[in-house]
Design a protein around this motif. Structure first.
Motif, short mmCIF file in Angstrom:
data_model
loop_
_atom_site.label_atom_id
_atom_site.label_comp_id
_atom_site.label_asym_id
_atom_site.label_seq_id
_atom_site.Cartn_x
_atom_site.Cartn_y
_atom_site.Cartn_z
N PRO A 191 0.80 -1.23 0.00
CA PRO A 191 0.00 0.00 0.00
C PRO A 191 0.83 1.28 0.00
O PRO A 191 0.50 2.23 -0.70
N TRP A 192 1.93 1.31 0.73
CA TRP A 192 2.75 2.52 0.78
C TRP A 192 3.37 2.81 -0.59
O TRP A 192 3.52 3.96 -0.98
N LEU A 193 3.72 1.76 -1.33
CA LEU A 193 4.29 1.94 -2.66
C LEU A 193 3.21 2.37 -3.64
O LEU A 193 3.44 3.24 -4.49
N ARG A 194 2.04 1.78 -3.52
CA ARG A 194 0.91 2.12 -4.39
C ARG A 194 0.61 3.62 -4.33
O ARG A 194 0.26 4.24 -5.33
N GLU A 195 0.73 4.20 -3.15
CA GLU A 195 0.41 5.61 -2.95
C GLU A 195 1.39 6.55 -3.66
O GLU A 195 1.01 7.65 -4.02
N ILE A 196 2.63 6.12 -3.86
CA ILE A 196 3.61 7.02 -4.47
C ILE A 196 3.83 6.79 -5.96
O ILE A 196 4.43 7.62 -6.62
N LEU A 197 3.33 5.69 -6.50
CA LEU A 197 3.49 5.42 -7.93
C LEU A 197 2.68 6.42 -8.75
O LEU A 197 1.54 6.75 -8.41
N ARG A 198 3.25 6.89 -9.85
CA ARG A 198 2.58 7.81 -10.76
C ARG A 198 2.82 7.36 -12.19
O ARG A 198 3.78 6.66 -12.50
N CYS A 199 1.95 7.78 -13.07
CA CYS A 199 2.08 7.46 -14.49
C CYS A 199 3.37 8.08 -15.02
O CYS A 199 3.59 9.30 -14.85
N PRO A 200 4.22 7.30 -15.66
CA PRO A 200 5.47 7.86 -16.17
C PRO A 200 5.26 8.79 -17.37
O PRO A 200 6.13 9.60 -17.68
N ALA A 201 4.11 8.73 -18.01
CA ALA A 201 3.84 9.58 -19.18
C ALA A 201 3.34 10.96 -18.78
O ALA A 201 3.75 11.96 -19.35
N ARG A 258 2.39 11.78 -15.16
CA ARG A 258 2.57 11.99 -13.71
C ARG A 258 1.27 12.00 -12.92
O ARG A 258 1.22 12.46 -11.79
N SER A 259 0.18 11.49 -13.51
CA SER A 259 -1.10 11.41 -12.79
C SER A 259 -1.11 10.18 -11.88
O SER A 259 -0.29 9.27 -12.02
N GLU A 260 -2.07 10.14 -10.98
CA GLU A 260 -2.23 9.02 -10.05
C GLU A 260 -2.62 7.76 -10.82
O GLU A 260 -3.28 7.83 -11.85
N LEU A 261 -2.19 6.62 -10.30
CA LEU A 261 -2.55 5.32 -10.86
C LEU A 261 -3.50 4.62 -9.90
O LEU A 261 -3.30 4.66 -8.69
N VAL A 262 -4.52 3.98 -10.45
CA VAL A 262 -5.48 3.25 -9.62
C VAL A 262 -5.49 1.79 -10.05
O VAL A 262 -5.18 1.45 -11.20
N LEU A 285 -2.41 -1.22 -13.44
CA LEU A 285 -2.58 0.11 -12.87
C LEU A 285 -3.05 1.02 -13.98
O LEU A 285 -2.46 1.06 -15.06
N LEU A 286 -4.13 1.74 -13.73
CA LEU A 286 -4.75 2.60 -14.72
C LEU A 286 -4.49 4.06 -14.39
O LEU A 286 -4.72 4.50 -13.26
N CYS A 287 -4.03 4.82 -15.37
CA CYS A 287 -3.76 6.24 -15.19
C CYS A 287 -5.08 7.00 -15.12
O CYS A 287 -6.00 6.75 -15.90
N THR A 288 -5.16 7.96 -14.19
CA THR A 288 -6.36 8.77 -14.03
C THR A 288 -6.26 10.10 -14.76
O THR A 288 -7.14 10.94 -14.64
N GLY A 289 -5.20 10.29 -15.54
CA GLY A 289 -5.00 11.54 -16.27
C GLY A 289 -6.12 11.80 -17.27
O GLY A 289 -6.56 10.89 -17.97
N ALA A 290 -6.56 13.06 -17.35
CA ALA A 290 -7.68 13.43 -18.22
C ALA A 290 -7.40 13.15 -19.69
O ALA A 290 -8.33 12.86 -20.44
#
Length: 81
Positions: free
Chosen positions: A21-31, A33-37, A48-53
């Motif tokens: 969980p701690w790692l999940r919270e800091i991971l971001r989309c490399p393309a 930088r949006s949150e991943l879910v 992991l799915l990017c939440t970027g618009a």
């Protein structure tokens, strides 16, 4: 206790991924930088799915390790802004 893949039970999240969980919270989309879910891919595997618009890339998870390579990401529908 451990989950079905041998990871600690508290590390097993939706889709069967075993990312801590701690790692999940800091991971971001490399393309973008949006949150991943957490999500489940079309073949039923965890990803992991990017939440970027405008991005929406999906990154597969292999053996509990997210493959955060833009060239190997699956193009998906853009997420909510």
């Amino acid at each position: 206790m451990t989950g079905p893949d041998g990871a600690p039970e508290d590390a097993v999240v939706k889709g069967g991924s075993s990312i801590e969980p701690w790692l999940r919270e800091i991971l971001r989309c490399p393309a973008c930088r949006s949150e991943l879910v957490d999500a489940v891919g079309p073949e039923g595997g965890p990803e992991l799915l990017c939440t970027g618009a405008e991005c929406g890339r999906a990154y597969r998870i292999e053996d509990g390790i997210p493959v955060l390579l833009v060239d190997e990401a699956r193009a998906g529908a853009p997420g909510p802004a």
